[in-house]
Design a protein around this motif. Structure first.
Motif, PDB file in Angstrom:
ATOM      1  N   GLY A  15       0.788  -1.232   0.000  1.00  0.00           N
ATOM      2  CA  GLY A  15       0.000   0.000   0.000  1.00  0.00           C
ATOM      3  C   GLY A  15       0.815   1.274   0.000  1.00  0.00           C
ATOM      4  O   GLY A  15       0.524   2.209  -0.750  1.00  0.00           O
ATOM      5  N   GLY A  38       3.891   0.770   7.242  1.00  0.00           N
ATOM      6  CA  GLY A  38       4.887  -0.307   7.117  1.00  0.00           C
ATOM      7  C   GLY A  38       4.212  -1.669   7.230  1.00  0.00           C
ATOM      8  O   GLY A  38       4.778  -2.680   6.823  1.00  0.00           O
ATOM      9  N   THR A  40       2.416  -5.260   8.177  1.00  0.00           N
ATOM     10  CA  THR A  40       2.913  -6.485   8.829  1.00  0.00           C
ATOM     11  C   THR A  40       4.421  -6.585   8.657  1.00  0.00           C
ATOM     12  O   THR A  40       5.158  -6.852   9.617  1.00  0.00           O
ATOM     13  CB  THR A  40       2.253  -7.725   8.184  1.00  0.00           C
ATOM     14  N   CYS A  41       4.876  -6.367   7.432  1.00  0.00           N
ATOM     15  CA  CYS A  41       6.297  -6.553   7.110  1.00  0.00           C
ATOM     16  C   CYS A  41       7.201  -5.786   8.083  1.00  0.00           C
ATOM     17  O   CYS A  41       8.079  -6.359   8.704  1.00  0.00           O
ATOM     18  CB  CYS A  41       6.521  -6.090   5.680  1.00  0.00           C
ATOM     19  N   GLU A 113      -9.651   3.177  10.388  1.00  0.00           N
ATOM     20  CA  GLU A 113     -10.048   1.986   9.634  1.00  0.00           C
ATOM     21  C   GLU A 113     -10.996   2.377   8.511  1.00  0.00           C
ATOM     22  O   GLU A 113     -12.036   3.002   8.763  1.00  0.00           O
ATOM     23  CB  GLU A 113     -10.735   0.996  10.579  1.00  0.00           C
ATOM     24  N   ALA A 137      -5.217  -2.730  -0.040  1.00  0.00           N
ATOM     25  CA  ALA A 137      -3.911  -3.295   0.358  1.00  0.00           C
ATOM     26  C   ALA A 137      -3.949  -3.594   1.851  1.00  0.00           C
ATOM     27  O   ALA A 137      -3.033  -3.248   2.588  1.00  0.00           O
ATOM     28  CB  ALA A 137      -2.808  -2.304   0.020  1.00  0.00           C
ATOM     29  N   ASP A 304      -0.992  -9.360   0.252  1.00  0.00           N
ATOM     30  CA  ASP A 304      -1.476 -10.575   0.914  1.00  0.00           C
ATOM     31  C   ASP A 304      -2.979 -10.771   0.755  1.00  0.00           C
ATOM     32  O   ASP A 304      -3.469 -11.895   0.758  1.00  0.00           O
ATOM     33  CB  ASP A 304      -1.162 -10.515   2.427  1.00  0.00           C
ATOM     34  N   ALA A 312       6.482  -9.697   0.967  1.00  0.00           N
ATOM     35  CA  ALA A 312       6.477  -8.233   0.933  1.00  0.00           C
ATOM     36  C   ALA A 312       6.841  -7.697  -0.452  1.00  0.00           C
ATOM     37  O   ALA A 312       6.203  -6.774  -0.957  1.00  0.00           O
ATOM     38  CB  ALA A 312       7.468  -7.705   1.974  1.00  0.00           C
ATOM     39  N   ALA A 315       3.990  -7.925  -2.805  1.00  0.00           N
ATOM     40  CA  ALA A 315       3.012  -6.857  -2.526  1.00  0.00           C
ATOM     41  C   ALA A 315       3.493  -5.540  -3.151  1.00  0.00           C
ATOM     42  O   ALA A 315       2.715  -4.809  -3.781  1.00  0.00           O
ATOM     43  CB  ALA A 315       2.828  -6.699  -1.015  1.00  0.00           C
TER      44      ALA A 315
HETATM   45  P1  FAD Z   1       0.389  -5.813   5.244  1.00  0.00           P
HETATM   46  O1  FAD Z   1       1.834  -5.674   5.393  1.00  0.00           O
HETATM   47  O2  FAD Z   1      -0.318  -6.817   6.092  1.00  0.00           O
HETATM   48  O3  FAD Z   1      -0.231  -4.374   5.492  1.00  0.00           O
HETATM   49  C1  FAD Z   1      -1.598  -4.165   5.479  1.00  0.00           C
HETATM   50  C2  FAD Z   1      -1.893  -2.904   6.259  1.00  0.00           C
HETATM   51  O4  FAD Z   1      -3.277  -2.580   6.080  1.00  0.00           O
HETATM   52  C3  FAD Z   1      -1.706  -3.064   7.754  1.00  0.00           C
HETATM   53  O5  FAD Z   1      -0.856  -2.031   8.237  1.00  0.00           O
HETATM   54  C4  FAD Z   1      -3.101  -2.925   8.355  1.00  0.00           C
HETATM   55  O6  FAD Z   1      -3.110  -2.273   9.616  1.00  0.00           O
HETATM   56  C5  FAD Z   1      -3.798  -2.088   7.297  1.00  0.00           C
HETATM   57  N1  FAD Z   1      -5.256  -2.262   7.239  1.00  0.00           N
HETATM   58  C6  FAD Z   1      -5.956  -3.436   7.196  1.00  0.00           C
HETATM   59  N2  FAD Z   1      -7.265  -3.208   7.065  1.00  0.00           N
HETATM   60  C7  FAD Z   1      -7.401  -1.850   7.029  1.00  0.00           C
HETATM   61  C8  FAD Z   1      -8.529  -0.999   6.911  1.00  0.00           C
HETATM   62  N3  FAD Z   1      -9.769  -1.498   6.769  1.00  0.00           N
HETATM   63  N4  FAD Z   1      -8.333   0.344   6.938  1.00  0.00           N
HETATM   64  C9  FAD Z   1      -7.071   0.863   7.071  1.00  0.00           C
HETATM   65  N5  FAD Z   1      -5.983   0.092   7.189  1.00  0.00           N
HETATM   66  C10 FAD Z   1      -6.138  -1.252   7.144  1.00  0.00           C
HETATM   67  N6  FAD Z   1       7.708 -11.411   3.610  1.00  0.00           N
HETATM   68  C11 FAD Z   1       8.879 -11.291   2.947  1.00  0.00           C
HETATM   69  O7  FAD Z   1       8.883 -10.954   1.768  1.00  0.00           O
HETATM   70  N7  FAD Z   1      10.076 -11.550   3.578  1.00  0.00           N
HETATM   71  C12 FAD Z   1      10.131 -11.931   4.870  1.00  0.00           C
HETATM   72  O8  FAD Z   1      11.220 -12.153   5.395  1.00  0.00           O
HETATM   73  C13 FAD Z   1       8.907 -12.042   5.595  1.00  0.00           C
HETATM   74  N8  FAD Z   1       8.912 -12.396   6.905  1.00  0.00           N
HETATM   75  C14 FAD Z   1       7.738 -12.454   7.583  1.00  0.00           C
HETATM   76  C15 FAD Z   1       7.760 -12.828   8.913  1.00  0.00           C
HETATM   77  C16 FAD Z   1       6.588 -12.895   9.635  1.00  0.00           C
HETATM   78  C17 FAD Z   1       6.620 -13.280  11.099  1.00  0.00           C
HETATM   79  C18 FAD Z   1       5.349 -12.578   8.995  1.00  0.00           C
HETATM   80  C19 FAD Z   1       4.058 -12.632   9.757  1.00  0.00           C
HETATM   81  C20 FAD Z   1       5.309 -12.221   7.669  1.00  0.00           C
HETATM   82  C21 FAD Z   1       6.499 -12.168   6.945  1.00  0.00           C
HETATM   83  N9  FAD Z   1       6.511 -11.839   5.587  1.00  0.00           N
HETATM   84  C22 FAD Z   1       7.694 -11.766   4.910  1.00  0.00           C
HETATM   85  C23 FAD Z   1       5.251 -11.563   4.854  1.00  0.00           C
HETATM   86  C24 FAD Z   1       5.047 -10.076   4.670  1.00  0.00           C
HETATM   87  O9  FAD Z   1       5.058  -9.441   5.924  1.00  0.00           O
HETATM   88  C25 FAD Z   1       3.730  -9.816   3.958  1.00  0.00           C
HETATM   89  O10 FAD Z   1       3.695 -10.561   2.761  1.00  0.00           O
HETATM   90  C26 FAD Z   1       3.564  -8.355   3.614  1.00  0.00           C
HETATM   91  O11 FAD Z   1       3.596  -7.559   4.783  1.00  0.00           O
HETATM   92  C27 FAD Z   1       2.254  -8.120   2.886  1.00  0.00           C
HETATM   93  O12 FAD Z   1       2.138  -6.778   2.577  1.00  0.00           O
HETATM   94  P2  FAD Z   1       0.715  -6.085   2.357  1.00  0.00           P
HETATM   95  O13 FAD Z   1       1.023  -4.689   1.963  1.00  0.00           O
HETATM   96  O14 FAD Z   1      -0.101  -6.908   1.452  1.00  0.00           O
HETATM   97  O15 FAD Z   1      -0.035  -6.138   3.769  1.00  0.00           O
END
Ligand code: FAD
Length: 458
Positions: A15, A38, A40-41, A113, A137, A304, A312, A315
């Motif tokens: 995002g 930032g 989950t990542c 949210e 995202a 995700d 990450a 994404a």
């Molecule tokens: P996310 O990073 O999950 O971000 C989504 C954001 O949206 C969050 O901040 C959330 O608060 C926000 N949100 C949700 N709903 C709403 C809403 N309705 N309104 C406003 N905000 C909202 N990946 C790697 O590539 N390398 C690694 O080494 C790695 N290690 C990891 C280790 C662990 C322990 C975990 C759990 C995951 C790991 N990952 C790793 C996976 C990686 O973290 C995710 O694939 C990545 O963060 C996904 O990115 P994203 O932008 O899709 O979502």
């Protein structure tokens, strides 16, 4: 109602990059985040785990430094509170960087949210906003298996483990996937008693079988981790005893901490995709095409929440494609050359197809393999377990897969990714001069081995 040309919901690695890219393309952009930028990542995933793992790696290395001719007098210890504090500091520094980047590139940030109210509208608390393009995202959160005892407060998911300020003496990890194996490495490196209970026939199931076998050996024989495979967890008693069935026999393991690391579910519930008429799969992920478009014109989904590949950098790449398309361009996502890394000791890194997957797709293959025991730099740095394997399409000679276990594997996989992305052959990789002595020479040697022409192998 405030109107935007692009609204991005969720400020994770998908995002926040999408928001920056939309703003760079000249769109009036808003990014909505309910927790920390930032995602989950940065806050609960990639960065905190790798920061903790680095401390545990250094600790393990100091404990084995006799092999390097180094004597440490007295006991080497650690203070987990301080290890955790350093992790928080790294996360905080990067988080403030993300905030500065998003605002610096001209995107607005709204805290709260977001709930979709229609195809082009959403609410944050009581304010409604309108956007021509919306990029979803919202990411994912830890899943759990609904077995008796799973909801006990002593049973932690990855978020809970990363919030610990004390180190448990013993840990049982349910799930031997990437997250489970990285946590096992963390605690085993710190000298703690670790067990993994995995339902599949091996840990890291789905990876190259040689990787699964070698990592099982390293974890069990060198780090003392107890691994139970083909083992189905049935119950967790009093938050500390994991009861599982292995080969039809009921068994149990007791530990101070039980960790559930069995995968992640999409964060769609609060978002309310149905209000905008967005199609979701039966597992709740948002359906997208290769342009990252949902079924609703002007709404994209990335990361995700799409359930494609939960990494990450995927994404981020999807976020760039969605942002460019929202700005009127025509970009598509390709998934042939997505590297994936596991931060064990030594590291694991893979890209492209495994031998099994290539054969299942009817591709005739040739492979080359080189063991790190024949690599000078690996021995110099006391890292003698591992290999590089290169898989080529036998007809075209193009590299279609690469699998590495070695020191620095996560840094070296970029070379193989570049090769696959650009359709390079094993000969082109083999003919590329690699600096000596480097661990990266194992890739060149494996490429020579595809044709049986490796000088450092009999
Ligand atoms: P996310 O990073 O999950 O971000 C989504 C954001 O949206 C969050 O901040 C959330 O608060 C926000 N949100 C949700 N709903 C709403 C809403 N309705 N309104 C406003 N905000 C909202 N990946 C790697 O590539 N390398 C690694 O080494 C790695 N290690 C990891 C280790 C662990 C322990 C975990 C759990 C995951 C790991 N990952 C790793 C996976 C990686 O973290 C995710 O694939 C990545 O963060 C996904 O990115 P994203 O932008 O899709 O979502």
């Amino acid at each position: 109602m405030t109107q935007y040309q692009a609204a991005v919901i969720g400020g994770g690695p998908g995002g926040y990059i999408a928001a920056i890219q939309c703003a760079q393309r000249g769109l009036k952009t808003v990014l909505v985040e309910k927790l920390d930028l930032g995602g989950t990542c940065l806050n609960r995933g990639c960065i905190p785990t790798k920061t903790l793992l680095h401390s545990s790696d250094v600790f393990a290395e100091i404990n084995h430094c006799k092999a390097l001719g180094i004597e440490v007098s007295g006991d080497v210890g650690f203070k987990y509170k301080k290890i955790a504090k350093r992790k928080d500091k790294v996360v905080k520094q990067l988080r403030s960087g993300v905030e500065a980047l998003v605002s610096g590139h001209g995107a607005c940030i709204i805290r709260g949210e977001a709930v979709l109210t229609g195809p082009h509208t959403f609410k944050v608390e009581n304010t409604e906003y309108e956007a021509e393009n919306i990029i979803l995202a919202a990411g994912s959160s830890p899943a759990f298996i609904p077995i008796p005892g799973a909801e006990h407060e002593a049973v932690l998911n990855s978020d809970g483990v990363l919030s610990l300020t004390e180190c448990p003496e013993s840990v049982t990890i349910i799930g031997g996937g990437v997250i489970g194996v990285e946590f096992a490495t963390l605690f085993a490196n710190l000298g703690k008693k670790v067990a993994i209970v995995e339902m599949m026939p091996s840990i890291l199931y789905g990876n190259d079988p040689d990787i699964c076998e070698l990592m099982t050996y390293i974890l069990t024989e060198e780090k003392g981790v107890e691994i139970h495979t083909n083992a189905k967890v049935c119950e967790i008693q009093k938050g500390h005893t994991v009861v599982y069935e292995e080969n039809g026999v009921s068994q149990s393991i007791e530990s101070e901490l039980v960790v559930m690391a069995i995968g992640r579910k999409p964060e769609t519930a609060a978002l309310c995709p149905e209000a905008a008429g967005i199609k979701v799969t039966d597992r709740g992920f948002i359906e997208v095409d290769d342009h990252m478009r949902t079924n609703v014109p002007g709404i994209y989904a990335i990361g995700d929440i799409t359930g494609k590949i939960q990494l990450a950098h995927v994404a981020t790449a999807q976020g760039m494609v969605a942002a460019d398309n929202a700005a009127g361009m025509d970009k598509t996502m390709k998934y042939d050359a997505v590297p994936s890394c596991i931060y064990t000791t030594p590291e694991i890194a893979c890209v492209g197809l495994t031998e099994e997957k290539a054969k299942a797709q009817g591709i005739e293959i040739k492979t080359g393999k080189f063991d790190v025991s024949g690599n000078g730099r690996s021995l110099a740095i006391n890292s003698s377990n591992g290999f590089a394997k290169i898989i080529c399409d036998a007809k075209t000679e193009k590299i279609i897969g690469c699998h590495i276990v070695s020191a620095n594997a996560t840094e070296m996989i970029g070379e193989a990714t570049l090769a696959i992305e650009n359709g390079l052959t094993s000969d082109q990789l083999a003919d590329t001069i690699h600096a000596h002595p480097t661990v990266s020479e194992i890739l060149m040697e494996a490429a020579h081995d595809v044709h049986g022409l490796c000088c450092h192998k009999l």
